[in-house]
Design a protein around this motif. Structure first.
Motif, PDB file in Angstrom:
ATOM      1  N   LEU A  53       0.867  -1.711   0.432  1.00  0.00           N
ATOM      2  CA  LEU A  53      -0.176   0.086   0.204  1.00  0.00           C
ATOM      3  C   LEU A  53       0.879   1.108   0.526  1.00  0.00           C
ATOM      4  N   VAL A  54       1.421   1.609   0.544  1.00  0.00           N
ATOM      5  CA  VAL A  54       2.812   1.976   0.854  1.00  0.00           C
ATOM      6  C   VAL A  54       3.803   2.260   0.269  1.00  0.00           C
ATOM      7  N   GLU A  55       4.284   2.357  -0.590  1.00  0.00           N
ATOM      8  CA  GLU A  55       5.084   1.827  -1.984  1.00  0.00           C
ATOM      9  C   GLU A  55       4.380   1.776  -3.350  1.00  0.00           C
ATOM     10  N   ALA A 147      11.539  16.576   5.745  1.00  0.00           N
ATOM     11  CA  ALA A 147      13.222  16.334   6.963  1.00  0.00           C
ATOM     12  C   ALA A 147      13.355  14.709   7.063  1.00  0.00           C
ATOM     13  N   ARG A 148      12.218  13.270   6.808  1.00  0.00           N
ATOM     14  CA  ARG A 148      12.109  12.413   7.073  1.00  0.00           C
ATOM     15  C   ARG A 148      12.914  11.870   6.016  1.00  0.00           C
ATOM     16  N   ARG A 149      12.557  11.408   5.096  1.00  0.00           N
ATOM     17  CA  ARG A 149      12.436  11.021   3.403  1.00  0.00           C
ATOM     18  C   ARG A 149      12.448   9.832   3.602  1.00  0.00           C
ATOM     19  N   ARG A 154       3.977   7.099  -0.699  1.00  0.00           N
ATOM     20  CA  ARG A 154       3.144   7.302  -1.721  1.00  0.00           C
ATOM     21  C   ARG A 154       1.668   7.816  -1.577  1.00  0.00           C
ATOM     22  N   PHE A 155       1.280   7.704  -0.387  1.00  0.00           N
ATOM     23  CA  PHE A 155       0.524   9.039   0.141  1.00  0.00           C
ATOM     24  C   PHE A 155       0.053  10.488  -0.839  1.00  0.00           C
ATOM     25  N   GLU A 156       1.783  11.104   0.351  1.00  0.00           N
ATOM     26  CA  GLU A 156       2.718  12.323  -0.076  1.00  0.00           C
ATOM     27  C   GLU A 156       2.557  12.462  -1.438  1.00  0.00           C
TER      28      GLU A 156
HETATM   29  P1  TYD Z   1       1.301   5.635   8.021  1.00  0.00           P
HETATM   30  O1  TYD Z   1       2.530   4.289   8.444  1.00  0.00           O
HETATM   31  O2  TYD Z   1       0.665   6.908   8.985  1.00  0.00           O
HETATM   32  O3  TYD Z   1       1.908   7.254   7.956  1.00  0.00           O
HETATM   33  P2  TYD Z   1       3.328   8.326   8.118  1.00  0.00           P
HETATM   34  O4  TYD Z   1       3.113   7.877   9.247  1.00  0.00           O
HETATM   35  O5  TYD Z   1       3.549   9.606   6.971  1.00  0.00           O
HETATM   36  O6  TYD Z   1       1.421   8.938   8.368  1.00  0.00           O
HETATM   37  O7  TYD Z   1       0.311   5.336   6.726  1.00  0.00           O
HETATM   38  C1  TYD Z   1       0.717   4.766   5.417  1.00  0.00           C
HETATM   39  C2  TYD Z   1      -0.053   6.088   4.737  1.00  0.00           C
HETATM   40  O8  TYD Z   1      -1.127   5.087   4.740  1.00  0.00           O
HETATM   41  C3  TYD Z   1      -0.292   7.236   5.406  1.00  0.00           C
HETATM   42  O9  TYD Z   1      -0.437   8.234   4.183  1.00  0.00           O
HETATM   43  C4  TYD Z   1      -1.638   7.063   4.763  1.00  0.00           C
HETATM   44  C5  TYD Z   1      -2.721   5.668   4.500  1.00  0.00           C
HETATM   45  N1  TYD Z   1      -3.651   5.052   5.210  1.00  0.00           N
HETATM   46  C6  TYD Z   1      -4.485   5.022   4.150  1.00  0.00           C
HETATM   47  O10 TYD Z   1      -4.571   5.341   3.393  1.00  0.00           O
HETATM   48  N2  TYD Z   1      -5.764   4.419   5.104  1.00  0.00           N
HETATM   49  C7  TYD Z   1      -6.171   3.556   5.287  1.00  0.00           C
HETATM   50  O11 TYD Z   1      -6.906   3.381   6.725  1.00  0.00           O
HETATM   51  C8  TYD Z   1      -4.820   3.449   6.533  1.00  0.00           C
HETATM   52  C9  TYD Z   1      -4.591   3.563   8.076  1.00  0.00           C
HETATM   53  C10 TYD Z   1      -3.098   4.376   6.298  1.00  0.00           C
END
Ligand code: TYD
Length: 203
Positions: A53-55, A147-149, A154-156
């Protein structure tokens, strides 16, 4: 006091991860037995789903597929980590929970709140006792993220307008559930925010 389930929510870079860790430490100092965990993730299976999901590219998944993946991860996390901890009388502090899906996938990426709610009712069926929304200015959050990089961006990469819409979405959700949400201004120095969080959670 019975075991408590406390979640943290906020936009990317809001500071909620730091605040969740500080609260867990303060609760332990107060003699509580605390499990600090996060979403997506928090159990071995859910951590595997997290990487999907995040990459990678923003268009890697449709919003509908994302809802299914986040909910699958949440179900595993609930079964393997959260429910057993609460049943054993331990407190759970969780960095993000279902409110993130309501806002990211249900309101901002797409208008899919009904799908999120239906799936949540069928497969998760519980809410935290308290949700702390760390409400942080989008520019402050972006500087912290910069600052974290990390490769988990993916969501940023959806950009600043996306983060702005998320912030509004979280505030609207908090206003609709005033019994459960506590909103804290996250644009201030870490220790000031932490003091407010402790007051809200340990009162
Ligand atoms: P997270 O680890 O909290 O990232 P950060 O510490 O950078 O906030 O979450 C990872 C990413 O997943 C974050 O961009 C938000 C997204 N996310 C969703 O889109 N839906 C969801 O249900 C959850 C739990 C996270």
């Amino acid at each position: 006091m019975p075991a408590r389930f406390i979640s943290f929510e906020g936009i990317d870079g809001s500071g909620k991860t730091t605040q969740a860790a500080l609260l867990a430490a303060a609760m332990r100092d107060a003699g509580r037995d605390v499990v600090l965990t996060r979403e997506p993730g928090g159990s071995p299976g859910a951590e595997s789903i997290r990487r999907l999901l995040v990459e990678g590219k923003t268009d890697r998944w449709s919003p509908e597929t994302e809802i299914l993946l986040f909910t699958a991860a949440r179900r595993d996390h609930l079964e393997r980590t959260i429910a057993p901890a609460l049943a054993a009388g331990r407190d759970v502090v969780c960095d993000r929970f279902a409110d993130s899906t309501r806002v990211y996938q249900g309101a901002v990426r797409a208008d899919l709140r009904e799908m999120v709610d239906a799936l949540h009712a069928r497969t998760i069926g519980r809410e935290p006792d308290l949700t702390i929304l760390i409400d942080t200015d989008v520019d402050v959050a972006r500087r912290r993220e910069g600052a974290r990089r990390s490769s988990e961006d993916r969501f940023e990469r959806f950009g600043p307008a996306f983060q702005d819409a998320l912030r509004k979405g979280f505030l609207e959700l908090a206003a609709s559930r005033p019994d459960r949400f506590h909103v804290i201004d996250g644009s201030r120095p870490e220790q000031e925010v932490a003091a407010d969080v402790a007051r809200a959670a340990l009162a």
